[in-house]
Write a protein that holds these residues in place. Structure first.
Motif, PDB file in Angstrom:
ATOM      1  N   PRO A 121      -3.438   8.263  -8.150  1.00  0.00           N
ATOM      2  CA  PRO A 121      -4.688   7.904  -7.464  1.00  0.00           C
ATOM      3  C   PRO A 121      -4.841   6.399  -7.245  1.00  0.00           C
ATOM      4  O   PRO A 121      -5.390   5.972  -6.230  1.00  0.00           O
ATOM      5  CB  PRO A 121      -5.766   8.431  -8.419  1.00  0.00           C
ATOM      6  N   LEU A 122      -4.339   5.600  -8.199  1.00  0.00           N
ATOM      7  CA  LEU A 122      -4.424   4.144  -8.037  1.00  0.00           C
ATOM      8  C   LEU A 122      -3.622   3.689  -6.826  1.00  0.00           C
ATOM      9  O   LEU A 122      -4.062   2.825  -6.055  1.00  0.00           O
ATOM     10  CB  LEU A 122      -3.910   3.457  -9.299  1.00  0.00           C
ATOM     11  N   SER A 123      -2.453   4.298  -6.624  1.00  0.00           N
ATOM     12  CA  SER A 123      -1.642   3.931  -5.457  1.00  0.00           C
ATOM     13  C   SER A 123      -2.262   4.436  -4.159  1.00  0.00           C
ATOM     14  O   SER A 123      -2.034   3.858  -3.087  1.00  0.00           O
ATOM     15  CB  SER A 123      -0.220   4.488  -5.608  1.00  0.00           C
ATOM     16  N   ASP A 124      -3.064   5.530  -4.222  1.00  0.00           N
ATOM     17  CA  ASP A 124      -3.809   5.979  -3.043  1.00  0.00           C
ATOM     18  C   ASP A 124      -4.811   4.915  -2.599  1.00  0.00           C
ATOM     19  O   ASP A 124      -5.062   4.743  -1.401  1.00  0.00           O
ATOM     20  CB  ASP A 124      -4.573   7.272  -3.349  1.00  0.00           C
ATOM     21  N   ARG A 125      -5.384   4.206  -3.572  1.00  0.00           N
ATOM     22  CA  ARG A 125      -6.458   3.266  -3.259  1.00  0.00           C
ATOM     23  C   ARG A 125      -5.955   1.844  -3.031  1.00  0.00           C
ATOM     24  O   ARG A 125      -6.427   1.148  -2.135  1.00  0.00           O
ATOM     25  CB  ARG A 125      -7.493   3.279  -4.401  1.00  0.00           C
ATOM     26  N   LEU A 126      -4.978   1.403  -3.839  1.00  0.00           N
ATOM     27  CA  LEU A 126      -4.496   0.027  -3.733  1.00  0.00           C
ATOM     28  C   LEU A 126      -3.264  -0.101  -2.843  1.00  0.00           C
ATOM     29  O   LEU A 126      -2.932  -1.208  -2.425  1.00  0.00           O
ATOM     30  CB  LEU A 126      -4.165  -0.519  -5.125  1.00  0.00           C
ATOM     31  N   GLY A 127      -2.594   1.010  -2.588  1.00  0.00           N
ATOM     32  CA  GLY A 127      -1.351   0.972  -1.822  1.00  0.00           C
ATOM     33  C   GLY A 127      -0.174   1.245  -2.734  1.00  0.00           C
ATOM     34  O   GLY A 127      -0.136   0.795  -3.886  1.00  0.00           O
ATOM     35  N   ARG A 128       0.807   2.004  -2.250  1.00  0.00           N
ATOM     36  CA  ARG A 128       1.981   2.361  -3.045  1.00  0.00           C
ATOM     37  C   ARG A 128       2.759   1.111  -3.492  1.00  0.00           C
ATOM     38  O   ARG A 128       3.230   1.030  -4.617  1.00  0.00           O
ATOM     39  CB  ARG A 128       2.921   3.261  -2.238  1.00  0.00           C
ATOM     40  N   LYS A 129       2.883   0.141  -2.590  1.00  0.00           N
ATOM     41  CA  LYS A 129       3.761  -0.993  -2.861  1.00  0.00           C
ATOM     42  C   LYS A 129       3.267  -1.828  -4.038  1.00  0.00           C
ATOM     43  O   LYS A 129       4.055  -2.194  -4.923  1.00  0.00           O
ATOM     44  CB  LYS A 129       3.888  -1.866  -1.613  1.00  0.00           C
ATOM     45  N   LYS A 130       1.984  -2.128  -4.089  1.00  0.00           N
ATOM     46  CA  LYS A 130       1.438  -2.946  -5.177  1.00  0.00           C
ATOM     47  C   LYS A 130       1.644  -2.280  -6.531  1.00  0.00           C
ATOM     48  O   LYS A 130       2.067  -2.919  -7.500  1.00  0.00           O
ATOM     49  CB  LYS A 130      -0.048  -3.205  -4.948  1.00  0.00           C
ATOM     50  N   VAL A 131       1.346  -0.988  -6.595  1.00  0.00           N
ATOM     51  CA  VAL A 131       1.471  -0.266  -7.861  1.00  0.00           C
ATOM     52  C   VAL A 131       2.936  -0.141  -8.271  1.00  0.00           C
ATOM     53  O   VAL A 131       3.282  -0.294  -9.452  1.00  0.00           O
ATOM     54  CB  VAL A 131       0.810   1.118  -7.762  1.00  0.00           C
ATOM     55  N   LEU A 132       3.820   0.097  -7.309  1.00  0.00           N
ATOM     56  CA  LEU A 132       5.237   0.249  -7.614  1.00  0.00           C
ATOM     57  C   LEU A 132       5.827  -1.053  -8.142  1.00  0.00           C
ATOM     58  O   LEU A 132       6.546  -1.074  -9.150  1.00  0.00           O
ATOM     59  CB  LEU A 132       5.988   0.708  -6.371  1.00  0.00           C
ATOM     60  N   LEU A 133       5.501  -2.164  -7.502  1.00  0.00           N
ATOM     61  CA  LEU A 133       6.031  -3.456  -7.948  1.00  0.00           C
ATOM     62  C   LEU A 133       5.526  -3.818  -9.346  1.00  0.00           C
ATOM     63  O   LEU A 133       6.283  -4.325 -10.181  1.00  0.00           O
ATOM     64  CB  LEU A 133       5.660  -4.553  -6.948  1.00  0.00           C
ATOM     65  N   ALA A 134       4.253  -3.550  -9.611  1.00  0.00           N
ATOM     66  CA  ALA A 134       3.700  -3.819 -10.941  1.00  0.00           C
ATOM     67  C   ALA A 134       4.370  -2.937 -11.991  1.00  0.00           C
ATOM     68  O   ALA A 134       4.668  -3.385 -13.113  1.00  0.00           O
ATOM     69  CB  ALA A 134       2.192  -3.591 -10.944  1.00  0.00           C
ATOM     70  N   GLY A 135       4.642  -1.674 -11.632  1.00  0.00           N
ATOM     71  CA  GLY A 135       5.293  -0.755 -12.556  1.00  0.00           C
ATOM     72  C   GLY A 135       6.704  -1.183 -12.903  1.00  0.00           C
ATOM     73  O   GLY A 135       7.139  -1.036 -14.050  1.00  0.00           O
ATOM     74  N   VAL A 136       7.430  -1.714 -11.936  1.00  0.00           N
ATOM     75  CA  VAL A 136       8.789  -2.191 -12.187  1.00  0.00           C
ATOM     76  C   VAL A 136       8.768  -3.338 -13.207  1.00  0.00           C
ATOM     77  O   VAL A 136       9.567  -3.363 -14.151  1.00  0.00           O
ATOM     78  CB  VAL A 136       9.464  -2.641 -10.877  1.00  0.00           C
TER      79      VAL A 136
END
Length: 409
Positions: free
Chosen positions: A72-87
């Protein structure tokens, strides 16, 4: 419902999946390289070798516990931001585990490293499914699976090398460097996915998940995923104990024994790429599961006739992994597209159900293995695949019939 503009597969659009698969490879080898070293790690920490499978189960549990937030966080903030932070978080956890001095802190860091699994499944896979057309998305998933399968192929050999020549700590250093390299590729090549979903507060997350989990089609297809994937997951978790402690393999023999088993999964994905445009979508699942069931029957045969145990183990597991290869990517697509809720939330729901299933079954089989040894493992594999032929198979048949009525090939 999301309105997403998809694209076709080309050399230019393939750069994003290649960057993502480098991170996926890092996340997978973080398990496949560590599992062979777990016997040495448990000795370093002064605990029983029965703790060895817990490294994998806690890793999977970490992947399950935060998926509800990341999707849900990636739905709201965008996939790219959440993915980069997760890496970046995954890289940090790989470095922090170097400071552990007991099995409890080691497993706690394994739990946190497992969040990388959610980053892949709840965010990365959702981005792939949104970026590409239906069959191209399945091809990309199969291609990614083949590249990431280098992890379980190389992991046991590299893990055996670490046991014999260097400290297990160096494995986590190398994994952190690989993941950090993938961060640069994702930052440069991952598209900014624009989805038209209503802006809702996080209080609505519960309602979204409730809608997803009340969907019978979603439940049938998603419950089928761990049934299909679990035999190989159990093999990866338990094969160090089965082959090294029970059957007397050396560390290198253990590593080499993984090649036919995991090679079957690679071959299955290659076959899927060849046949996906020639068959109705979903037919490969109906081909793959009987092959998997036959593989589990071979495992049982080996337990009854012990003279053929090793051959039945290797051949049976190779057939099981081949069947998974031609089935899993299509099954995942059906699960993800079975609900109209935003795909980040659906991917998170899939991830949570899968990871919790993995954790519970691995820990259950681990405990049973202490009492019943190989019988616990082979019987668990047989039951899992046999269960697929109940509700999940009936729902798949229904989905395929509906696709024919709608003129979908």
């Amino acid at each position: 419902m999301q309105k997403i503009r998809t694209t076709t597969l080309s050399r230019a659009t393939l750069m994003f999946p290649l960057a993502l698969v480098l991170f996926e490879f890092s996340v997978y080898i973080c398990n496949d390289l560590v599992q062979p070293a777990m016997l040495a790690i448990t000795q370093d920490f002064g605990v029983s070798s029965s703790w060895a499978p817990s490294s994998m189960s806690f890793y999977l549990l970490g992947g399950a516990c935060v998926a509800w937030l990341l999707g849900p966080l990636s739905d709201r903030l965008g996939r790219k931001k959440v993915l980069l932070a997760g890496v970046l978080f995954f890289v940090l956890c790989c470095l922090l585990i170097l400071l552990t001095h007991n099995i409890e802190s080691f497993l706690a860091l394994r739990f946190l490293q497992g969040i990388g699994l959610s980053v892949i499944s709840a965010v990365g896979y959702a981005a792939i499914q949104e970026t590409f057309e239906e069959r191209d998305a399945i091809k990309v998933m199969a291609l990614m699976a083949n590249v990431s399968l280098l992890a379980p192929l190389l992991g046991p050999v590299l893990g055996a090398f670490m046991i014999d020549h260097v400290s297990w700590h160096w494995g986590f250093i190398g994994i952190a460097l690989l993941a950090f390299l993938s961060w640069f590729g994702l930052k440069a090549k991952m598209p900014e996915t624009k989805v038209s979903i209503p802006k809702k507060p996080f209080a609505y997350i519960w309602d979204d998940f409730k809608q997803v989990y009340q969907n019978k089609r979603f439940l049938a297809m998603t419950v089928a995923l761990p049934m299909v994937a679990m035999p190989l997951m159990l093999w990866i978790a338990l094969s160090p104990v089965i082959l090294v402690e029970e059957l007397g393999f050396s560390s290198m023999q253990y590593g080499l024994a993984q090649f036919p088993v995991l090679g079957g999964l690679i071959l299955g994905n290659i076959v899927l790429l060849k046949i996906i445009d020639k068959l109705a979508l979903g037919k490969s699942i109906l081909m793959g599961l009987p092959i998997m069931f036959f593989g589990t029957c071979l495992l049982m045969f080996g337990m009854i006739w012990q003279d053929y145990l090793l051959w039945c183990l290797i051949i049976g597991m190779t057939l099981i992994s081949f069947g998974e290869g031609i089935s899993f990517s299509v099954l995942y697509r059906f699960a993800l597209m079975s609900s109209e809720v935003s795909k980040g939330t659906v991917a998170a729901a899939v991830s949570m159900l899968m990871m919790f299933s993995f954790f519970i079954i691995i820990e259950l089989v681990r405990v049973l293995y202490e009492h019943y040894h190989l019988w616990a493992y082979t019987f668990a594999c047989f039951i899992l695949i046999a269960l697929w032929f109940s509700f999940p198979r009936a729902m798949l048949k229904k989905i395929l019939a509906e696709r024919v009525e709608q003129g979908q090939f």
